[in-house]
Design an enzyme around this catalytic site. Structure first.
Site, short mmCIF file in Angstrom:
data_model
loop_
_atom_site.label_atom_id
_atom_site.label_comp_id
_atom_site.label_asym_id
_atom_site.label_seq_id
_atom_site.Cartn_x
_atom_site.Cartn_y
_atom_site.Cartn_z
N GLU A 1 0.81 -1.08 -0.20
CA GLU A 1 0.33 0.23 -0.21
C GLU A 1 0.93 1.63 -0.34
O GLU A 1 0.74 1.95 0.37
CB GLU A 1 -0.88 -0.19 0.83
CG GLU A 1 -2.20 -1.51 1.47
CD GLU A 1 -3.37 -1.41 2.16
OE1 GLU A 1 -2.75 -0.40 3.30
OE2 GLU A 1 -3.87 -1.42 1.73
N GLU B 1 -6.20 -7.83 -1.34
CA GLU B 1 -6.68 -7.92 -0.32
C GLU B 1 -7.94 -7.24 -0.41
O GLU B 1 -8.08 -6.15 -1.43
CB GLU B 1 -5.63 -6.61 0.27
CG GLU B 1 -4.58 -7.23 1.26
CD GLU B 1 -3.97 -6.58 2.10
OE1 GLU B 1 -4.87 -4.98 2.87
OE2 GLU B 1 -2.42 -5.82 2.02
C1 BG6 Z 1 -4.53 -3.33 4.64
C2 BG6 Z 1 -3.19 -3.77 5.22
O1 BG6 Z 1 -4.64 -1.69 4.88
O2 BG6 Z 1 -6.00 -3.21 5.50
C3 BG6 Z 1 -3.81 -5.03 6.10
O3 BG6 Z 1 -2.60 -4.30 4.38
C4 BG6 Z 1 -4.92 -5.00 7.20
O4 BG6 Z 1 -2.22 -5.18 7.13
C5 BG6 Z 1 -5.73 -4.66 5.62
O5 BG6 Z 1 -4.49 -5.74 7.78
C6 BG6 Z 1 -7.00 -4.52 6.60
O6 BG6 Z 1 -6.72 -3.60 8.06
P1 BG6 Z 1 -7.15 -4.21 9.27
O7 BG6 Z 1 -6.55 -2.33 10.07
O8 BG6 Z 1 -8.54 -4.53 9.60
O9 BG6 Z 1 -6.53 -5.53 9.91
#
Ligand code: BG6
Length: 469
Positions: free
Chosen positions: A178, A369
């Site tokens: 990111e 993701e």
């Molecule tokens: C992304 C990151 O921004 O979001 C991850 O790359 C992160 O590391 C994911 O876990 C989800 O966010 P969160 O705060 O729900 O864990």
């Protein structure tokens, strides 16, 4: 690239899941590991109170879900679901404990050798993020992180070691997780702690320039050392809509979106987009570059675009900045449902984003993701997570529509196929997994793994290559 209408996921589509080392491994002092950035935040990665860990204060990263020791059991479960790809990151401080050594730490390298062998045993491709919010804290303290050109050398050395060591085991790489979040939160992305009174934009763009040069050097090295590997950009690209059709709001929203797209604009096209020069002028930014930097960036662009997509946000006229994965949110979108953590769920936006990125870059896309963080309830040893199944089903359907629209998609890695520590809040209760991990927000629990209903669902999706939804 397809040359005719396609209505199915390609045969070699990389279905799987993604995690990050700091959120799952634990083993915080094992194998000669140094101290990383995430271990120095107290309540989540957005925390600006960054200081060295205190032994007697609980920190979820220290043990996390103990993937460091339990990876064979977890990988076996991923294989049972039929994973073709597994994305994780390498903890920089396992390889170079302070980031500044000239020789790598053999114990750290050997750990990833074992893990990659285990993945390969099941035919699962590792997809490796080189830097996922885990920068060695020593580099932050000693050099103010990516503000310094010295970091380019440290990163290059780190990449060379990884590519040489794992050249036969890892064929898919991502440089910085990111990277576009540098604009919103340069602390955990680039270890940049903006000082009071400092020109924030100057710090961000200077550090980003160093990261662009480091990225280009990594691409060059990767091609030289592993000619059959692919190395991508990774950005957080959850979309942002104007919250009304006032052309001023729409124009501002375009500007906000460009703050994210600026990064793939540079890293995929190989040059700074012209809109940035006005911005630099208006914010008194003077990026110091060395001879050869721009040529390097031009010559070594990345070849695919990986991105995270969880939700969408809205932009309200006059508001400074919203957006992306965990940022502030504009006015709620009345057309969308909201997760327990206030994230608005938007599968149609996923199709929109895939089309937007394909139209703009014409390089293969890889959503690495996407997922739903929710509270799960265990009843009689079972977790009926229908909400997660619904989220998944709708997003996969949207992705399939994007394929029909002509978008080239390499694969899909669901975020957090096993429960891990949340990056934003450091909670365990914000669970994304198809596999439940018995651990609570205070660190109590047996760490036992338990399949949720979504486990069987995703297994069926993969077995049918996205036909049985
Ligand atoms: C992304 C990151 O921004 O979001 C991850 O790359 C992160 O590391 C994911 O876990 C989800 O966010 P969160 O705060 O729900 O864990």
């Amino acid at each position: 690239m397809n040359t005719s209408y396609v209505d199915k996921f390609p045969e070699n589509f990389l279905w799987g899941g993604a995690v990050a080392a700091n959120q799952c491994e634990g083993g915080w002092k094992e194998g000669g590991k140094g101290v990383d950035y995430a271990a120095c935040c107290k309540n989540g990665l957005g925390d600006l109170d960054v200081s060295r860990p205190q032994e007697n204060v609980y920190h979820p990263e220290r043990e996390a879900i103990d993937f460091y020791h339990r990876y064979p059991e977890d990988i076996k479960l991923f294989a049972e679901m039929g994973f073709k790809v597994f994305r994780t990151s390498i903890h920089w401080t396992r390889i170079f404990p302070t980031g500044d050594e000239t020789e790598p730490n053999e114990e750290g390298l050997a750990f990833y050798d074992r893990m990659f062998d285990e993945l390969r045993r099941y035919g699962i491709e590792p997809l490796i993020t080189i830097s996922h919010y885990e920068i060695p804290i020593d580099l932050v303290e000693k050099y103010k992180s990516w503000r310094s050109r010295h970091l380019i050398d440290c990163f290059e050395r780190y990449c060379r070691v990884l590519f040489e060591r794992y050249k036969d085991k890892v064929k898919y790489w991502l440089t910085f997780n990111e990277i576009n979040n540098m604009r919103r939160n340069p602390s955990y992305v680039g270890g940049i702690l903006v000082q009071p009174g400092e020109n924030k934009s100057q710090a961000i763009f200077q550090a980003s320039h160093h990261m662009f040069v480091a990225n280009a050097k990594a691409v060059k090295l990767c091609h030289e050392i592993i000619p059959d590997a692919r190395i991508g950009v990774m950005c957080s690209l959850s979309n942002i809509y104007p919250n009304n059709c006032d052309p001023v709001t729409v124009l501002e929203t375009q500007d906000v979106r460009r703050r994210s797209l600026f990064f793939p604009d540079v890293m995929l096209r190989g040059y700074y987009p012209t809109y940035v020069y006005r911005l630099w002028k208006e914010h008194n930014v003077h990026v110091k570059m060395e001879e050869g930097d721009l040529e390097l960036i031009k010559k070594y662009p990345n070849e695919f675009l990986a991105f995270s997509y969880y939700r969408t946000t809205t932009h309200e006229k006059g508001q400074p900045y919203f957006g992306d994965t965990g940022g502030d949110v504009g006015t709620p979108n009345p057309y969308l449902e909201t997760s327990q953590w206030g994230w608005q769920i938007d599968p149609t936006g996923f199709r929109f984003t895939l089309n937007e990125l394909w139209d703009r870059y014409q390089v293969p896309l890889f959503p690495v993701e996407n997922g739903l963080g929710a509270r799960d309830v265990v009843e009689d040893g079972k977790i009926h997570d229908t909400y997660r199944i619904e989220y998944l089903r709708k997003h996969i359907l949207a992705m399939k529509e994007a394929i029909k629209d002509g978008v080239d998609i390499m694969g899909y890695a669901y975020w957090g196929p096993i429960d891990i520590v949340s990056a934003g809040t450091f909670q365990m209760s914000k669970r994304y997994g198809f596999i439940y991990v018995d651990k609570d927000d205070q660190g109590n629990g047996t760490l036992a793994r338990l399949k949720k209903d979504s486990f069987e669902y995703y297994k069926k999706v993969i077995a049918s290559n996205g036909e049985d939804l």
